[in-house]
Design a protein around this motif. Structure first.
Motif, PDB file in Angstrom:
ATOM      1  N   GLN A   1       0.866  -1.180   0.000  1.00 38.19           N
ATOM      2  CA  GLN A   1       0.000   0.000   0.000  1.00 38.19           C
ATOM      3  C   GLN A   1       0.902   1.229   0.000  1.00 38.19           C
ATOM      4  N   LEU A   2       0.717   2.115  -0.964  1.00 38.13           N
ATOM      5  CA  LEU A   2       1.514   3.341  -1.002  1.00 38.13           C
ATOM      6  C   LEU A   2       1.127   4.231   0.173  1.00 38.13           C
ATOM      7  N   PRO A   3       2.109   4.818   0.841  1.00 40.36           N
ATOM      8  CA  PRO A   3       1.783   5.667   1.986  1.00 40.36           C
ATOM      9  C   PRO A   3       1.007   6.926   1.586  1.00 40.36           C
ATOM     10  N   ARG A   4       1.277   7.409   0.374  1.00 41.22           N
ATOM     11  CA  ARG A   4       0.571   8.597  -0.111  1.00 41.22           C
ATOM     12  C   ARG A   4       0.166   8.379  -1.561  1.00 41.22           C
ATOM     13  N   LYS A   5      -1.098   8.136  -1.766  1.00 44.34           N
ATOM     14  CA  LYS A   5      -1.629   7.925  -3.108  1.00 44.34           C
ATOM     15  C   LYS A   5      -1.438   9.169  -3.986  1.00 44.34           C
ATOM     16  N   GLU A   6      -1.371  10.329  -3.350  1.00 44.76           N
ATOM     17  CA  GLU A   6      -1.216  11.583  -4.093  1.00 44.76           C
ATOM     18  C   GLU A   6       0.070  11.594  -4.915  1.00 44.76           C
ATOM     19  N   GLY A   7       1.112  10.930  -4.428  1.00 45.91           N
ATOM     20  CA  GLY A   7       2.370  10.865  -5.171  1.00 45.91           C
ATOM     21  C   GLY A   7       2.188  10.156  -6.502  1.00 45.91           C
ATOM     22  N   ALA A   8       1.425   9.071  -6.502  1.00 48.10           N
ATOM     23  CA  ALA A   8       1.147   8.332  -7.736  1.00 48.10           C
ATOM     24  C   ALA A   8       0.269   9.161  -8.668  1.00 48.10           C
ATOM     25  N   GLU A   9      -0.686   9.893  -8.109  1.00 48.95           N
ATOM     26  CA  GLU A   9      -1.556  10.749  -8.922  1.00 48.95           C
ATOM     27  C   GLU A   9      -0.750  11.869  -9.579  1.00 48.95           C
ATOM     28  N   LYS A  10       0.174  12.463  -8.835  1.00 43.98           N
ATOM     29  CA  LYS A  10       1.030  13.527  -9.370  1.00 43.98           C
ATOM     30  C   LYS A  10       1.947  12.964 -10.456  1.00 43.98           C
ATOM     31  N   ALA A  11       2.486  11.768 -10.224  1.00 42.85           N
ATOM     32  CA  ALA A  11       3.336  11.124 -11.227  1.00 42.85           C
ATOM     33  C   ALA A  11       2.552  10.908 -12.521  1.00 42.85           C
ATOM     34  N   LEU A  12       1.308  10.467 -12.414  1.00 44.62           N
ATOM     35  CA  LEU A  12       0.481  10.241 -13.597  1.00 44.62           C
ATOM     36  C   LEU A  12       0.263  11.548 -14.360  1.00 44.62           C
ATOM     37  N   GLU A  13       0.027  12.639 -13.660  1.00 49.41           N
ATOM     38  CA  GLU A  13      -0.125  13.945 -14.321  1.00 49.41           C
ATOM     39  C   GLU A  13       1.117  14.301 -15.117  1.00 49.41           C
ATOM     40  N   ILE A  14       2.285  14.122 -14.514  1.00 49.00           N
ATOM     41  CA  ILE A  14       3.555  14.436 -15.185  1.00 49.00           C
ATOM     42  C   ILE A  14       3.738  13.542 -16.406  1.00 49.00           C
ATOM     43  N   ILE A  15       3.446  12.264 -16.255  1.00 48.68           N
ATOM     44  CA  ILE A  15       3.595  11.323 -17.367  1.00 48.68           C
ATOM     45  C   ILE A  15       2.655  11.704 -18.505  1.00 48.68           C
ATOM     46  N   ARG A  16       1.407  11.967 -18.183  1.00 54.69           N
ATOM     47  CA  ARG A  16       0.428  12.323 -19.233  1.00 54.69           C
ATOM     48  C   ARG A  16       0.825  13.589 -19.979  1.00 54.69           C
ATOM     49  N   SER A  17       1.362  14.572 -19.281  1.00 49.17           N
ATOM     50  CA  SER A  17       1.669  15.830 -19.937  1.00 49.17           C
ATOM     51  C   SER A  17       3.016  15.819 -20.655  1.00 49.17           C
ATOM     52  N   ASN A  18       3.855  14.817 -20.425  1.00 49.69           N
ATOM     53  CA  ASN A  18       5.178  14.807 -21.033  1.00 49.69           C
ATOM     54  C   ASN A  18       5.459  13.639 -21.961  1.00 49.69           C
ATOM     55  N   ALA A  19       4.718  12.556 -21.842  1.00 46.53           N
ATOM     56  CA  ALA A  19       4.988  11.374 -22.666  1.00 46.53           C
ATOM     57  C   ALA A  19       4.344  11.517 -24.032  1.00 46.53           C
ATOM     58  N   LYS A  20       5.123  11.378 -25.033  1.00 51.53           N
ATOM     59  CA  LYS A  20       4.614  11.336 -26.394  1.00 51.53           C
ATOM     60  C   LYS A  20       4.643   9.890 -26.828  1.00 51.53           C
ATOM     61  N   SER A  21       3.596   9.461 -27.482  1.00 51.99           N
ATOM     62  CA  SER A  21       3.510   8.055 -27.855  1.00 51.99           C
ATOM     63  C   SER A  21       4.589   7.691 -28.869  1.00 51.99           C
ATOM     64  N   ARG A  22       4.974   6.433 -28.862  1.00 52.06           N
ATOM     65  CA  ARG A  22       5.970   5.940 -29.809  1.00 52.06           C
ATOM     66  C   ARG A  22       5.456   6.121 -31.247  1.00 52.06           C
ATOM     67  N   ALA A  23       4.173   5.872 -31.449  1.00 50.05           N
ATOM     68  CA  ALA A  23       3.617   5.997 -32.804  1.00 50.05           C
ATOM     69  C   ALA A  23       3.686   7.447 -33.289  1.00 50.05           C
ATOM     70  N   ALA A  24       3.418   8.383 -32.367  1.00 51.45           N
ATOM     71  CA  ALA A  24       3.458   9.799 -32.744  1.00 51.45           C
ATOM     72  C   ALA A  24       4.874  10.223 -33.127  1.00 51.45           C
ATOM     73  N   ARG A  25       5.875   9.518 -32.603  1.00 56.25           N
ATOM     74  CA  ARG A  25       7.261   9.852 -32.925  1.00 56.25           C
ATOM     75  C   ARG A  25       7.818   8.998 -34.050  1.00 56.25           C
ATOM     76  N   GLY A  26       6.953   8.154 -34.654  1.00 53.47           N
ATOM     77  CA  GLY A  26       7.368   7.331 -35.777  1.00 53.47           C
ATOM     78  C   GLY A  26       8.189   6.122 -35.375  1.00 53.47           C
ATOM     79  N   ILE A  27       8.092   5.674 -34.148  1.00 57.04           N
ATOM     80  CA  ILE A  27       8.835   4.506 -33.686  1.00 57.04           C
ATOM     81  C   ILE A  27       7.910   3.297 -33.722  1.00 57.04           C
ATOM     82  N   THR A  28       8.392   2.238 -34.343  1.00 53.40           N
ATOM     83  CA  THR A  28       7.631   0.999 -34.382  1.00 53.40           C
ATOM     84  C   THR A  28       8.479  -0.116 -33.784  1.00 53.40           C
ATOM     85  N   ASP A  29       7.827  -1.135 -33.284  1.00 50.17           N
ATOM     86  CA  ASP A  29       8.559  -2.289 -32.754  1.00 50.17           C
ATOM     87  C   ASP A  29       9.040  -3.137 -33.906  1.00 50.17           C
ATOM     88  N   GLY A  30      10.278  -3.645 -33.783  1.00 50.29           N
ATOM     89  CA  GLY A  30      10.804  -4.569 -34.784  1.00 50.29           C
ATOM     90  C   GLY A  30      11.660  -3.963 -35.751  1.00 50.29           C
TER      91      GLY A  30
END
Length: 153
Positions: free
Chosen positions: A124-153
């Motif tokens: 159990q995470l001691p502070r769920k807010e840390g995970a929620e904040k991490a998700l916000e950062i990830i959503r606002s900064n992660a660009k999908s592999r497809a959007a960057r033209g990267i494919t597997d293989g």
């Protein structure tokens, strides 16, 4: 465990958690699960068995506007067991959504015969807010592999 620092994309890639991660069903919801070598998993359980256990967890986030890496640091208090799990968050949005939703993280052996909610160690995470904040950062900064033209293989 001291904070890890990486200076190049190649260093990040070289230090990615190799055993993988998945989601497990638990009490009608999904809980993110870090997979580890079965031998190391058994070693962890042996050190924790019969003890009152608490864990310190840290989500250390590295991002540059397109790539997001999260170094999950777990240290079990009053033991010498700790681990770092460097994850490439761009490809794991559902995993981090489950982390923010459940406020829990699990660890299980990497062999597929073991990865169900009966064979994982839940934290159990001691502070769920840390995970929620991490998700916000990830959503606002992660660009999908497809959007960057990267494919597997």
């Amino acid at each position: 465990m001291p904070k890890r620092n990486f200076s190049t994309l190649e260093e990040f890639k070289a230090n990615l958690h190799k055993e993988g991660a998945t989601l497990v069903e638990f009490s009608g919801g999904k809980v993110p699960c870090l997979l580890m070598d079965p031998k190391r998993y058994e070693e962890m359980l042996g050190k924790l068995y019969g003890k009152r256990v608490s864990a310190d967890t840290l989500l250390d986030i590295f991002y540059d506007g397109k790539d997001v890496f999260v170094d999950v640091d777990i240290k079990f208090r009053d033991t010498d067991f700790e681990g770092n799990f460097l994850l490439y968050a761009n490809d794991m949005m559902e995993w981090f959504e489950a982390l923010a939703e459940s406020g829990m993280i699990s660890i299980g052996p990497s062999e597929t015969t073991y990865t169900n909610s009966q064979n994982v160690f839940m934290i159990q995470l001691p502070r769920k807010e840390g995970a929620e904040k991490a998700l916000e950062i990830i959503r606002s900064n992660a660009k999908s592999r497809a959007a960057r033209g990267i494919t597997d293989g």
